[in-house]
Design an enzyme around this catalytic site. Sequence first.
Site, PDB file in Angstrom:
ATOM      1  N   LYS A 113       0.815  -1.210   0.000  1.00 14.59           N
ATOM      2  CA  LYS A 113       0.000   0.000   0.000  1.00 14.59           C
ATOM      3  C   LYS A 113       0.855   1.269   0.000  1.00 14.59           C
ATOM      4  O   LYS A 113       0.388   2.330  -0.386  1.00 14.59           O
ATOM      5  CB  LYS A 113      -1.008  -0.035   1.135  1.00 14.59           C
ATOM      6  CG  LYS A 113      -2.034  -1.133   0.857  1.00 14.59           C
ATOM      7  CD  LYS A 113      -3.160  -1.183   1.826  1.00 14.59           C
ATOM      8  CE  LYS A 113      -4.137  -2.280   1.439  1.00 14.59           C
ATOM      9  NZ  LYS A 113      -3.527  -3.642   1.532  1.00 14.59           N
TER      10      LYS A 113
HETATM   11  C1  LIG Z   1      -4.163  -4.689   1.021  1.00  5.14           C
HETATM   12  C2  LIG Z   1      -3.370  -5.904   0.831  1.00  5.14           C
HETATM   13  C3  LIG Z   1      -3.764  -6.890  -0.086  1.00  5.14           C
HETATM   14  C4  LIG Z   1      -5.046  -6.805  -0.877  1.00  5.14           C
HETATM   15  O1  LIG Z   1      -5.018  -5.769  -1.832  1.00  5.14           O
HETATM   16  P1  LIG Z   1      -6.394  -5.212  -2.413  1.00  5.14           P
HETATM   17  O2  LIG Z   1      -6.002  -4.073  -3.275  1.00  5.14           O
HETATM   18  O3  LIG Z   1      -7.217  -4.798  -1.237  1.00  5.14           O
HETATM   19  O4  LIG Z   1      -7.021  -6.328  -3.159  1.00  5.14           O
HETATM   20  C5  LIG Z   1      -2.938  -7.988  -0.244  1.00  5.14           C
HETATM   21  N1  LIG Z   1      -1.804  -8.123   0.470  1.00  5.14           N
HETATM   22  C6  LIG Z   1      -1.404  -7.202   1.359  1.00  5.14           C
HETATM   23  C7  LIG Z   1      -0.156  -7.427   2.134  1.00  5.14           C
HETATM   24  C8  LIG Z   1      -2.164  -6.054   1.559  1.00  5.14           C
HETATM   25  O5  LIG Z   1      -1.755  -5.143   2.439  1.00  5.14           O
END
Ligand SMILES: *Cc1c(COP(=O)(O)O)cnc(C)c1O
Length: 499
Positions: A113
């Site tokens: 993120k």
């Molecule tokens: C947020 C997250 C996901 C999922 O991503 P999305 O965009 O919500 O589908 C997968 N792995 C990790 C480590 C995350 O932080």
Amino acid sequence: MNRLSYTSTRDNTLKIGAAEAVVRGLSQEGGLFVPERIPGLPLSLSGLAKLNYKELSYEIMKEFLTGFTEEELKSCIDRAYDEKFDDPAIAPLKEAGGTYYLELFHGPTIAFKDMALSILPHLMTTAAKKEGTGNDIVILTATSGDTGKAALSGFADVEGTRIIVFFPKDGVSPIQKRQMVTQKGSNVFVAAVEGNFDDCQSAVKRMFADTALKEKAGAGGFQFSSANSINIGRLVPQIVYYIYAYGQLMNRGAVREGEEINIVVPTGNFGNILAAYYAKNMGLPVKRLICASNENKVLYDFFRDGVYDKNRKFFLTSSPSMDILISSNLERLIYHICSDSAERNSELMRQLAEEGKYAITPQMKELLKDFRGYYASEEETGSRIASLFKETGYVIDPHTAVASASYEKYKSDTGDSTVSVIASTASPFKFSRSVLGAIEPGRYSDGADFELIDRLSELSGVAVPPAIDEIRNAPVLHKCVCEKERMGEVVTDYLLGGR
Ligand SMILES: *Cc1c(COP(=O)(O)O)cnc(C)c1O
């Protein structure tokens, strides 16, 4: 330049520019902002492959954020992708066991993120200046773990912003929790909620739709926005790294220009994989988009049956950022496959809100033919961490392992040997207990977290990331725990407390 407009997935009469969409986050009637068309790639694939991460970011993002000047956008990009990232490639591509892992965890919170949340605050404050509201932006966020810390770290002490983060009290890992409750910054507030992630997310959505709350905040000089993955300013920066991965594959001779690849994404809120879908629609040669779920396999069932049904048991797994039953960003895909009809999309979202499920038509399902849904059980996830480590020495976190295990199933089902890229979404150090438990079962059930981290470093030969070291001894600054019904009060108390 041709200006790109944004509309809402629930109101086609709405037509706004990118800057306004970034500031508002979510549309008034609950819809998500979507571009009226998906722009094509601005250069040839070989031209794009020559660019470094920042240069490529500019080329791709300018196609979507047409209201921003070159200077504004480049300044946002420079401030985001700097030494906060511990690898100059920003998103390095690693090969292990014949498959490519796109490491999206080299930012300040060692999870993917950061890729978007390190730039969103800058896009938002730039956009707010353009819109000239004069209000402070208040970021309201519900997090299943990683968004929270990444948003806090992105917004902390950014002038003209406040950030309030809610997380499910027992639904995040100990390290994730520690990262959040130790967050510094004069403009941050963090609260644990007695409930699960969907409770947090639904309450935040209700607050965005609450006009009385909005007026109260407005009177105090505040304006709400969202840093959740529903913000278009989150989605657009995520398109970049799929195109970057393709360029890296070309540069090392793994694919010829134009050759198709598969992209495998461990999915929760459907933001990361939606960005891959947008990259494909821009013209990136992608054969399959493989959507990987953990035991909360609502998306697997959706891609198989064409029915989205959240009425089911909710599991807490070792990949908590994917423990989600309502994947908010799926709404954008639904909107696109019902011919960009806000009316038809709204009807399905009404069914989801009222009955917890909806079914798409066979014509809509036909438009999903490039997607494949797969899922991995807890056992399969752990085994995949162990087997990949045993075969290659490469250590992956449980989220990435869900994708890797899903991809192994896809390969054995189809025999498809297309070059494939797995989105690697978190550093294994963030989930040491699960990772070590998989590699050396039974030995680490009660070690202290930081001991496990040191052991993992020893075993993998990878240094402990600076982000982990930082929180080792940091004091807990946020102790608020609230009932899910009282989240609104927490917000007004924090913003307007003394008034
Ligand atoms: C947020 C997250 C996901 C999922 O991503 P999305 O965009 O919500 O589908 C997968 N792995 C990790 C480590 C995350 O932080």
